[in-house]
Design a protein around this motif. Structure first.
Motif, PDB file in Angstrom:
ATOM      1  N   ASP A 187       0.814  -1.219   0.000  1.00 23.12           N
ATOM      2  CA  ASP A 187       0.000   0.000   0.000  1.00 23.12           C
ATOM      3  C   ASP A 187       0.846   1.267   0.000  1.00 23.12           C
ATOM      4  OD1 ASP A 187       0.894  -0.154   2.559  1.00 23.12           O
ATOM      5  OD2 ASP A 187      -1.073  -0.441   3.479  1.00 23.12           O
ATOM      6  N   VAL A 202       4.121   3.242  -8.011  1.00 20.74           N
ATOM      7  CA  VAL A 202       4.626   2.820  -9.320  1.00 20.74           C
ATOM      8  C   VAL A 202       6.026   2.255  -9.125  1.00 20.74           C
ATOM      9  CG1 VAL A 202       5.348   3.628 -11.608  1.00 20.74           C
ATOM     10  CG2 VAL A 202       3.272   4.565 -10.587  1.00 20.74           C
ATOM     11  N   PHE A 232       4.388   6.206  -1.504  1.00 23.56           N
ATOM     12  CA  PHE A 232       3.482   7.108  -0.811  1.00 23.56           C
ATOM     13  C   PHE A 232       3.998   7.298   0.608  1.00 23.56           C
ATOM     14  CE2 PHE A 232      -0.433   8.199   1.447  1.00 23.56           C
ATOM     15  CZ  PHE A 232      -0.972   9.133   0.588  1.00 23.56           C
ATOM     16  N   GLY A 276       1.383   7.519 -15.156  1.00 20.53           N
ATOM     17  CA  GLY A 276       0.414   8.480 -14.647  1.00 20.53           C
ATOM     18  C   GLY A 276      -0.155   7.998 -13.325  1.00 20.53           C
ATOM     19  N   ILE A 277      -0.394   8.937 -12.421  1.00 23.45           N
ATOM     20  CA  ILE A 277      -0.992   8.619 -11.125  1.00 23.45           C
ATOM     21  C   ILE A 277      -2.143   9.589 -10.895  1.00 23.45           C
ATOM     22  CG2 ILE A 277      -0.587   8.403  -8.635  1.00 23.45           C
ATOM     23  CD1 ILE A 277       2.431   8.118  -9.293  1.00 23.45           C
ATOM     24  N   SER A 300      -4.471   0.444 -12.449  1.00 24.57           N
ATOM     25  CA  SER A 300      -4.829  -0.447 -11.352  1.00 24.57           C
ATOM     26  C   SER A 300      -4.824   0.394 -10.085  1.00 24.57           C
ATOM     27  CB  SER A 300      -3.846  -1.614 -11.251  1.00 24.57           C
ATOM     28  OG  SER A 300      -2.539  -1.160 -10.957  1.00 24.57           O
ATOM     29  N   VAL A 355      -4.439   1.557  -6.056  1.00 22.84           N
ATOM     30  CA  VAL A 355      -3.641   1.367  -4.835  1.00 22.84           C
ATOM     31  C   VAL A 355      -4.417   1.998  -3.702  1.00 22.84           C
ATOM     32  CG1 VAL A 355      -1.296   1.470  -3.924  1.00 22.84           C
ATOM     33  CG2 VAL A 355      -1.721   2.125  -6.288  1.00 22.84           C
ATOM     34  N   HIS A 356      -4.609   1.236  -2.661  1.00 20.37           N
ATOM     35  CA  HIS A 356      -5.333   1.773  -1.507  1.00 20.37           C
ATOM     36  C   HIS A 356      -4.333   2.213  -0.453  1.00 20.37           C
ATOM     37  CE1 HIS A 356      -9.370   0.428  -2.861  1.00 20.37           C
ATOM     38  NE2 HIS A 356      -8.622  -0.416  -3.554  1.00 20.37           N
ATOM     39  N   THR A 357      -3.974   3.479  -0.513  1.00 22.21           N
ATOM     40  CA  THR A 357      -3.046   4.011   0.487  1.00 22.21           C
ATOM     41  C   THR A 357      -3.846   4.512   1.669  1.00 22.21           C
ATOM     42  OG1 THR A 357      -3.144   6.201  -0.491  1.00 22.21           O
ATOM     43  CG2 THR A 357      -1.474   4.726  -1.342  1.00 22.21           C
ATOM     44  N   THR A 358      -3.146   5.030   2.656  1.00 20.91           N
ATOM     45  CA  THR A 358      -3.820   5.528   3.845  1.00 20.91           C
ATOM     46  C   THR A 358      -4.704   6.719   3.475  1.00 20.91           C
ATOM     47  OG1 THR A 358      -1.590   5.240   4.717  1.00 20.91           O
ATOM     48  CG2 THR A 358      -3.298   5.815   6.287  1.00 20.91           C
ATOM     49  N   LEU A 400      -5.625   5.619  -5.091  1.00 15.68           N
ATOM     50  CA  LEU A 400      -4.881   6.129  -6.239  1.00 15.68           C
ATOM     51  C   LEU A 400      -5.033   5.153  -7.394  1.00 15.68           C
ATOM     52  CD1 LEU A 400      -1.581   7.174  -4.381  1.00 15.68           C
ATOM     53  CD2 LEU A 400      -3.395   8.705  -5.184  1.00 15.68           C
ATOM     54  N   ARG A 458      -3.034   4.105 -10.977  1.00 13.33           N
ATOM     55  CA  ARG A 458      -1.742   4.333 -11.639  1.00 13.33           C
ATOM     56  C   ARG A 458      -1.648   3.462 -12.882  1.00 13.33           C
ATOM     57  NH1 ARG A 458       0.638   0.285  -7.950  1.00 13.33           N
ATOM     58  NH2 ARG A 458      -0.741  -1.445  -8.154  1.00 13.33           N
TER      59      ARG A 458
END
Lengths: 85, 119, 119, 85
Positions: free
Chosen positions: C34, C38, C98, D26-27, D58, D60-63, D67, D69
């Motif tokens: 998480d 990239v 991140f 790209g993000i 695809s 991304v589960h960040t805090t 996102l 990307r």
């Protein structure tokens, strides 16, 4: 306590105090039942099978020669072979 | 040790008790080669034990690559080569060897394992 | 590669034909963490294959220590840890990760196996 | 043939020619069904799953954020998301 070793140079027999270890080594050329010292001195490590106070040799069969060698840890233990391997 | 790693110990590992983890073990090796005169044996050591997560809590020498391989395995993807406990640092050894010209003292590198890691 | 090694291939190996010897293989690794944005995957590679004598004829990266371990095995002395095919050289990888302050490009070392050896 | 990438800076949209690879990235920040570009540019390697000419993202589960990307390899492929993951 450091051990003194018998040292064999090219021209004369002398002694050496082993500074970096307690271990002496000796190498002999064996031919026609006779042993002739080839190299004697201090060995740099105490941990290469240098446990015996006496020089108990083991043989090495090199090309064209039988050598006897020992490592030992007491004063002048490498002057003479105490037990032939 | 650069990869962020969650310090999770699986229930299986906990219940199995302390496992022998990758570490340096004493191993004496015979040098019965016809060109080696002295010594007849020496302490070469070996690296032994398992490589499992978490690496960071157990061993100083591991790479991000190893952590990612272990993660793959934990997610159920089989590896053709699992991380392995190997020497990551060696020391040299002086040898009196027999040459055509007589005897010679030679320092051989990489003779003694001194540190282990998972790779 | 400093140790003198006899180039003897045992009869067993010869009759078994060419074996998959320790070498670099392509391996793609998912980066489903998480904190990694990239890339989502990258080619990390892995070292795979057997480690057997003679090493010198097959692989540039081996140590005297490994040759002596293999000799011990060949003489019938079992090892608690046999020589293993592992990465001996890695390269780094750029990652966009991140952080609490947003996104950051970080170069992680030891992410890609680039050379293999027997240790 | 190098690919041009859409570049997103802090203040303006611009473009960049990818010199070290053929790969753009790209993000996007996804919230309330909307996508907002966060970073766009050239990716340094062609070998990190950069096979598609279009930007198929695809998640991304960040805090605290989702996102999206993508890596892609055609001119300005990272300007817009062509398929949401």
């Amino acid at each position: 306590m450091r051990h003194r070793g018998r040292l064999l140079g090219d021209t004369e027999h002398s002694t050496i105090l082993c500074h970096s270890s307690h271990c002496c080594f000796g190498i002999w050329n064996q031919s026609h039942g006779q042993l002739q010292a080839v190299m004697q001195g201090c060995w740099g490590s105490d941990r290469d099978g240098c446990d015996s106070p006496a020089c108990k040799t083991s043989p090495v069969h090199t090309t064209g020669a039988i050598l006897q060698r020992c490592l030992c840890r007491s004063d002048f233990c490498n002057a003479n072979v105490s037990q032939l391997g | 040790a650069h990869w962020q790693e969650k310090r999770k110990v699986s229930r299986q590992n906990r219940s199995a008790g302390p496992q022998a983890y990758c570490r340096l073990q004493e191993l004496t090796v015979d040098l019965h080669y016809d060109f080696i005169i002295v010594p007849a044996e020496y302490i070469a050591n070996n690296c032994e034990g398992s490589c499992q997560r978490p690496l960071s809590a157990r061993i100083p020498h591991y790479s991000s690559h190893t952590v990612l391989l272990l993660d793959m395995q934990e997610r159920g993807t089989p590896l053709r080569r699992s991380p392995c406990c190997v020497p990551v640092k060696y020391s040299s050894k002086e040898i009196i060897r027999f040459t055509g010209e007589g005897m010679q003292v030679t320092t051989y590198p990489n003779m003694v394992a001194v540190e282990c890691g998972c790779r």
